[in-house]
Design an enzyme around this catalytic site. Structure first.
Site, PDB file in Angstrom:
ATOM      1  N   LYS A  52      13.301  -7.556 -10.333  1.00 63.13           N
ATOM      2  CA  LYS A  52      12.941  -6.306 -11.019  1.00 63.13           C
ATOM      3  C   LYS A  52      14.117  -5.733 -11.800  1.00 63.13           C
ATOM      4  CE  LYS A  52       9.230  -5.343  -7.850  1.00 63.13           C
ATOM      5  NZ  LYS A  52       8.622  -4.416  -6.884  1.00 63.13           N
ATOM      6  N   CYS A  96       1.040   4.618  -2.727  1.00 61.65           N
ATOM      7  CA  CYS A  96       0.619   3.274  -3.156  1.00 61.65           C
ATOM      8  C   CYS A  96      -0.884   3.146  -2.910  1.00 61.65           C
ATOM      9  CB  CYS A  96       1.377   2.229  -2.357  1.00 61.65           C
ATOM     10  SG  CYS A  96       0.809   2.132  -0.650  1.00 61.65           S
ATOM     11  N   ARG A 113       9.635  -9.121 -13.288  1.00 59.20           N
ATOM     12  CA  ARG A 113       8.442  -8.265 -13.418  1.00 59.20           C
ATOM     13  C   ARG A 113       8.589  -7.325 -14.624  1.00 59.20           C
ATOM     14  NH1 ARG A 113       5.522  -8.049  -8.627  1.00 59.20           N
ATOM     15  NH2 ARG A 113       5.745 -10.019  -7.524  1.00 59.20           N
ATOM     16  N   LYS A 126      10.263 -12.242  -6.322  1.00 59.61           N
ATOM     17  CA  LYS A 126      10.118 -11.309  -7.452  1.00 59.61           C
ATOM     18  C   LYS A 126      11.480 -10.765  -7.866  1.00 59.61           C
ATOM     19  CE  LYS A 126       7.355  -8.612  -5.058  1.00 59.61           C
ATOM     20  NZ  LYS A 126       6.607  -7.482  -4.446  1.00 59.61           N
ATOM     21  N   CYS A 157       6.075   0.146  -1.978  1.00 60.83           N
ATOM     22  CA  CYS A 157       5.591   0.117  -3.364  1.00 60.83           C
ATOM     23  C   CYS A 157       5.665   1.465  -4.080  1.00 60.83           C
ATOM     24  CB  CYS A 157       4.169  -0.434  -3.412  1.00 60.83           C
ATOM     25  SG  CYS A 157       4.082  -2.144  -2.847  1.00 60.83           S
ATOM     26  N   CYS A 211       2.409   0.581   4.195  1.00 65.04           N
ATOM     27  CA  CYS A 211       3.172  -0.404   4.961  1.00 65.04           C
ATOM     28  C   CYS A 211       4.636  -0.296   4.522  1.00 65.04           C
ATOM     29  CB  CYS A 211       2.619  -1.818   4.742  1.00 65.04           C
ATOM     30  SG  CYS A 211       3.282  -2.668   3.295  1.00 65.04           S
ATOM     31  N   CYS A 264      -5.385  -3.354  -0.826  1.00 64.09           N
ATOM     32  CA  CYS A 264      -4.155  -4.105  -0.546  1.00 64.09           C
ATOM     33  C   CYS A 264      -4.263  -4.898   0.756  1.00 64.09           C
ATOM     34  CB  CYS A 264      -2.960  -3.145  -0.468  1.00 64.09           C
ATOM     35  SG  CYS A 264      -1.458  -4.047  -0.050  1.00 64.09           S
ATOM     36  N   ARG A 317      -3.097  -6.888 -13.032  1.00 66.07           N
ATOM     37  CA  ARG A 317      -1.974  -5.992 -13.365  1.00 66.07           C
ATOM     38  C   ARG A 317      -1.412  -6.355 -14.736  1.00 66.07           C
ATOM     39  NH1 ARG A 317       2.769  -6.179  -9.158  1.00 66.07           N
ATOM     40  NH2 ARG A 317       1.284  -5.035  -7.868  1.00 66.07           N
TER      41      ARG A 317
END
Ligand code: SRM
Ligand code: SF4
Length: 564
Positions: free
Chosen positions: A209, A429, A143, A207, A478, A474, A435, A74
């Protein structure tokens, strides 16, 4: 004796990694197909995830073979900025070392899937040699910093882009590990001398953001970010400061009510000269007080939910060394995706191209990947990746418009008029097969669901409605499904929880409507509600607003009675 706070095992991995080095360099050179678990965690900070092909998992296991390992890479592109040279390198890498496709992410990055371990070094080195970076694209760290993708040269947009780049730079890890491992730099510092001035040895609890928005333009889904930054300009377009939002985040775990999506609070306002210090203060408060034991409870949203926004504001002020000023009232938000042709304001144009689920590929009918490559090669155009998984080709001269359109046409790339609204505003996603966390399909089934929707909306005369459908495999969120007018969230094999009542401008969460709906039943469940919407809506009312106004009980009653 003082109590030592309990920590998750990932905290220990980070701490002993010597600032993200671990044994990555040695292990990269070994003739294996994959890395051990500790290294898998560290690799994330370097922008890559170890994955295995979920389609083959069972078959290989039954045959006694190891999983089909590969790596997703990524990139980090603040504000979605992707220079031509970088884009072309990614395009070539996707073919030479990846699975032949590129994917624009919901945070304005690019992903390549399917890279083998023996090619990982070469792929990341190539990205760096071509003005790209993967450092900090993943991991317990800040991120990719989002910003509105439109390349307008007006002051609010220029300031938003500059601010996003400054914040990204401020929060880029200082560790030399990345350069030692992927660019074979000499180790200049020993780990003892080297400092991460903001993060320290254990980086962030989870994470983090950040998005920068332009007032009124919510192309970045500002309220879903841990930290939102909104430049405020006076009527002479002079920057007078920044509004800050805090504590947004979307992930939840099914059947764990202590986990939940949350929209951000308004934190306050700071002067232009204080913005970077304020960002630093917010990050440091989360570093010092975020949960480092339970990773499901480690995002900033839980700290703010548990302690309250007043407590958090006081802490930020303490770290900043001055009070925050009150939130500056702003106009209401609108969603913008900037597709089709627009004038930049400098005599040049930009063209927004709709990409289903962000996947850039060639198939039998649409040769999107070839078209983009040809255009970027021919005209040396830069791209802006958008938070809704599309691309904008920017800096187009008036005389380039026609030849550029001819390339798109010859490659079968549909113009915006040929893209239905429901497709335009949808997102999915990746989910299966790459994934590791997917409970069910997303990107591979959404196109079929959309086709059914298109037919149903056309039948009801609702085809011009702007209804956003966001699907994930899930509950991690995302593709930001909890902000969609319709959210479809994977809840088991071939099953989705349906959420209703979000809005296109992404200022509120939707609500759970029905659980565990089979893929083939999605339209059957929603059809009575679409009919009800057609019959009972107020003038100009959107589907999301309608669902919110009617409320869950009423929708259920109608949905079930009409199904019978
Ligand atoms: Fe995500 C994990 C893909 C945006 C919440 N996300 C993953 C992983 C890496 C799976 C994993 O950990 O093994 C997925 C890789 C799939 C693959 O095969 O490529 C993945 N996330 C994506 C992308 C590519 C989806 C897309 O359709 O574009 C997005 C990459 C953005 C980027 O460039 O940085 C992506 N992920 C998001 C967003 C949306 C956003 O940030 O605006 C969210 C919800 C917002 C939020 O963070 O609250 C999101 N991803 C998660 C989570 C849940 C985090 C949490 O708070 O618990 C995970 C799982 C985790 O971290 O443990 C996750
Ligand atoms: Fe994977 Fe879930 Fe994110 Fe989809 S939402 S990419 S299934 S983690």
């Amino acid at each position: 004796m003082t109590d030592i706070p309990k920590r998750s095992k990932i905290e220990a991995i980070k701490e002993k990694s010597q600032y993200l080095r671990g044994d990555l360099k040695q292990q990269l050179a070994e003739p294996t197909t994959h890395f051990p678990e500790e290294s898998v965690q560290l690799l994330k900070f370097h922008g890559t995830y170890q994955q295995d092909n979920r389609d083959l998992r069972k078959e290989l296991k039954d045959a006694g073979q190891e999983p089909d390992y590969s790596f997703m890479i990524r990139t980090r592109n603040p504000g979605g900025y992707a220079p031509a040279i970088f884009y072309l390198a990614m395009d070539r890498l996707a073919d030479s070392l990846g699975n032949g496709t590129l994917r624009v992410t919901t945070r304005q990055g690019l992903q390549i899937h399917g890279v083998r371990k023996e090619n990982l070094h070469s792929a990341i080195a190539t990205i760096n040699q071509n003005l790209g970076s993967t450092l900090g694209a993943c991991g317990d760290i800040n991120r990719n910093v989002m910003a509105p993708p439109a390349p307008f040269i007006s002051r609010p947009y220029v300031i938003a882009r500059q601010t996003a780049h400054q914040i990204a730079e401020l929060l880029t890890p200082h560790s030399g590990a990345y350069y030692e491992i992927w660019q074979d730099d000499e180790k200049i510092f020993t780990s003892e001398e080297e400092v991460e001035p903001i993060y320290g040895k254990t980086y962030m609890p989870r994470k983090f953001k950040i998005a920068v928005a332009v007032s009124g333009d919510n192309s970045v889904d500002i309220y879903t970010n841990d930290l939102g930054v909104i430049p405020v300009l006076d009527k002479h377009e002079k920057l007078i400061g920044y509004n800050l939002t805090c504590g947004g985040g979307l992930a939840m775990t099914h059947a764990k009510p202590e986990t939940f999506p949350r929209v951000a609070d308004h934190l306050g306002f700071v002067l232009p000269e204080d913005i970077l210090a304020a960002v630093r203060a917010v990050v440091l408060v989360q570093c010092d007080f975020g949960d480092r034991y339970n990773r499901r409870h480690a995002r900033l949203k839980y700290l703010i939910h548990d302690q309250g926004i007043e407590w958090f504001r006081t802490k930020v002020e303490e770290y900043l060394g001055k009070p925050l000023q009150p939130w500056y009232e702003l106009p209401s938000w609108e969603f913008q995706d900037y597709l089709s042709w627009h004038s930049q304001g400098d005599g040049k144009f930009f063209l927004g191209i709709s990409i289903q689920n962000g996947r850039i590929k060639d198939d039998e009918t649409i040769r999107l990947k070839s078209a983009l490559r040809q255009i970027v090669e021919c005209f040396r155009l830069n791209l802006h990746l958008t938070p809704s998984q599309n691309v904008l080709l920017v800096g187009i001269l008036p005389e380039q418009r026609l030849p550029l359109e001819e390339i798109l046409y010859s490659c079968g790339v549909p113009s915006l008029e040929q893209v239905s609204n429901v497709k335009r505003y949808s997102m999915a996603c990746p989910a299966l097969p790459t994934c590791g966390l997917a409970l069910t399909e997303s990107e591979r089934v959404l196109p079929g669901v959309i086709e059914e929707f298109e037919a149903k909306l056309a039948y009801l005369g609702l085809q011009d409605e702007k209804i956003s459908i966001r699907m994930t495999g899930c509950p991690n969120g995302c593709a930001r499904p909890y902000m969609g007018e319709i959210g479809l969230v994977g809840s088991g094999i071939d099953a989705y929880n349906i959420y209703l009542g979000g809005n296109l401008s992404c200022t509120r969460l939707n609500q759970l409507y029905q659980q565990k709906v089979k893929r083939d039943e999605i339209l059957t469940v929603l059809e009575p509600l679409l009919l009800y919407f057609k019959q009972d809506r107020l003038p100009k009312e959107s589907f999301g607003d309608f669902c919110l106004r009617k409320g869950s009980d009423d929708l259920h009653q109608v949905g079930h009675s009409r199904l019978r």
